[in-house]
Design a protein around this motif. Structure first.
Motif, PDB file in Angstrom:
ATOM      1  N   HIS A 150       0.841  -1.203   0.000  1.00 12.77           N
ATOM      2  CA  HIS A 150       0.000   0.000   0.000  1.00 12.77           C
ATOM      3  C   HIS A 150       0.869   1.242   0.000  1.00 12.77           C
ATOM      4  N   LEU A 151       0.274   2.338  -0.449  1.00 14.82           N
ATOM      5  CA  LEU A 151       0.940   3.631  -0.430  1.00 14.82           C
ATOM      6  C   LEU A 151       0.979   4.164   0.996  1.00 14.82           C
ATOM      7  N   GLY A 174      13.829   0.794   6.787  1.00 15.14           N
ATOM      8  CA  GLY A 174      13.115  -0.440   7.081  1.00 15.14           C
ATOM      9  C   GLY A 174      12.785  -1.202   5.816  1.00 15.14           C
ATOM     10  N   GLN A 175      11.903  -2.182   5.954  1.00 16.03           N
ATOM     11  CA  GLN A 175      11.572  -3.081   4.850  1.00 16.03           C
ATOM     12  C   GLN A 175      10.450  -2.478   4.005  1.00 16.03           C
ATOM     13  N   TYR A 176      10.804  -1.457   3.255  1.00 13.94           N
ATOM     14  CA  TYR A 176       9.870  -0.820   2.339  1.00 13.94           C
ATOM     15  C   TYR A 176      10.681  -0.143   1.241  1.00 13.94           C
ATOM     16  N   ALA A 177      10.004   0.445   0.272  1.00 13.95           N
ATOM     17  CA  ALA A 177      10.684   1.110  -0.845  1.00 13.95           C
ATOM     18  C   ALA A 177      10.208   2.549  -0.943  1.00 13.95           C
ATOM     19  N   MET A 240      14.710   0.604   1.114  1.00 14.88           N
ATOM     20  CA  MET A 240      15.093   1.313   2.336  1.00 14.88           C
ATOM     21  C   MET A 240      15.577   0.393   3.445  1.00 14.88           C
ATOM     22  N   MET A 241      15.882  -0.870   3.106  1.00 15.60           N
ATOM     23  CA  MET A 241      16.507  -1.744   4.084  1.00 15.60           C
ATOM     24  C   MET A 241      17.998  -1.408   4.111  1.00 15.60           C
ATOM     25  N   ALA A 261       7.566  11.738   3.008  1.00 17.72           N
ATOM     26  CA  ALA A 261       8.205  10.559   2.446  1.00 17.72           C
ATOM     27  C   ALA A 261       7.095   9.671   1.861  1.00 17.72           C
ATOM     28  N   GLU A 262       7.117   9.503   0.554  1.00 20.50           N
ATOM     29  CA  GLU A 262       6.102   8.730  -0.163  1.00 20.50           C
ATOM     30  C   GLU A 262       6.680   7.367  -0.492  1.00 20.50           C
ATOM     31  N   SER A 263       6.025   6.304  -0.032  1.00 18.05           N
ATOM     32  CA  SER A 263       6.634   4.982  -0.144  1.00 18.05           C
ATOM     33  C   SER A 263       5.580   3.923  -0.413  1.00 18.05           C
ATOM     34  N   VAL A 264       6.040   2.733  -0.801  1.00 14.55           N
ATOM     35  CA  VAL A 264       5.180   1.572  -0.872  1.00 14.55           C
ATOM     36  C   VAL A 264       5.640   0.605   0.208  1.00 14.55           C
ATOM     37  N   GLN A 265       4.712   0.187   1.048  1.00 12.35           N
ATOM     38  CA  GLN A 265       5.019  -0.662   2.181  1.00 12.35           C
ATOM     39  C   GLN A 265       4.182  -1.924   2.137  1.00 12.35           C
ATOM     40  N   GLY A 266       4.676  -2.941   2.807  1.00  9.37           N
ATOM     41  CA  GLY A 266       3.946  -4.199   2.898  1.00  9.37           C
ATOM     42  C   GLY A 266       4.133  -5.115   1.707  1.00  9.37           C
ATOM     43  N   ALA A 267       5.056  -4.779   0.806  1.00  9.00           N
ATOM     44  CA  ALA A 267       5.266  -5.619  -0.378  1.00  9.00           C
ATOM     45  C   ALA A 267       6.097  -6.843  -0.005  1.00  9.00           C
TER      46      ALA A 267
END
Length: 267
Positions: A150-151, A174-177, A240-241, A261-267
């Motif tokens: 999700h965004l 962390g574990q996101y992009a 971002m890891m 900071a705009e990211s995609v998380q949970g992938a």
């Protein structure tokens, strides 16, 4: 299933100086939200440039955790940066990203609500001293899927007390992009981004302006943008890891500045 466009439940707490909130029904996938607002004693739809006069901060929460936090004025700037044109009275909140090149890139950041969450809420802090004739929320929805990638838009605040170069190293890793950074001032000349001591972005104002014009971005007055997906390919988002992530910015002015900071998380 055809994507639907539907009016959501009427927000609660509509009134000057209050927080209006709407509990978004679970089950389908949310691609986009539209905030629809009419104001003033002589009724008018809110012009794009005036949203910040009526709504302060907007928050999208999942199970009480803010996933998107942004002021209405800044949300206008972000939407326009991606080349979207706003119509009076309607403020869009893009969850999926229709300007991306592939279906996976377009849809991956939408919010699936068919499982994995118990509440999904949009909150809007309304300004004092305003007249609200109507406030509604509409949603573009697609078939349901569980909550996953999700965004996310996180807000940081940087206090710049003097002009010159500053290092900012408090963006959470962390574990996101990371998709991009939107800094709430255009009083920045040189900009560098370092990821684990590797320089991944270096620009001045002229280079940024030329670079974003090639890829149909529209840099906004009052903002400095760092876009890691300028070719509209989600795979190019910055992982971002990391052990270390820092911005080196040369400021020509001072003040407190929001950094989104705009990211995609949970992938």
């Amino acid at each position: 299933m055809t994507r639907t466009l539907k009016k959501m439940p009427t927000p609660l707490g509509i009134g000057a100086g209050q927080t209006a909130s709407v509990n978004l029904p679970l089950g389908l996938t949310y691609e986009r939200l539209y905030i629809r607002m009419n104001v003033d004693g002589t009724p008018r739809d809110v012009p794009a440039a005036d949203w910040g006069d009526y709504i302060d901060e907007i928050r999208l929460t999942v199970d009480g955790e803010a996933k998107i936090t942004m002021t209405a004025a800044h949300m206008v700037k972000k939407v326009q940066f991606y080349g979207q044109t706003l119509k009076a009275g309607v403020l869009p909140l893009f969850l999926s990203r229709p300007w991306m090149r592939t279906i996976n890139g377009e849809d991956q950041t939408a919010y699936g609500t068919a499982g994995g969450m118990s509440s999904f809420t949009l909150e809007m802090d309304l300004k004092t001293g305003i007249t609200i004739n109507s406030l509604n929320v509409y949603a573009v929805q697609s078939p349901g899927r569980p909550f996953g990638p999700h965004l996310r838009i996180q807000r940081y605040v940087h206090n710049q007390g003097v002009t010159g170069e500053a290092e900012i190293a408090d963006i959470v890793r962390g574990q996101y992009a990371m998709l991009g950074l939107h800094i709430g001032t255009d009083a920045i000349t040189n900009c560098e981004v370092h990821a684990d001591q590797r320089k991944v972005h270096e620009s001045d104002k002229a280079i940024r302006a030329a670079h974003y014009e090639v890829v149909d971005r529209v840099p906004q007055t009052g903002f400095t943008h760092v876009d890691f997906c300028t070719e509209n390919r989600l795979i190019e988002a910055l992982p971002m890891m990391l052990q270390d992530f820092r911005l080196k910015l040369t400021f020509t002015g001072t003040g407190n500045h929001s950094i989104y900071a705009e990211s995609v998380q949970g992938a």
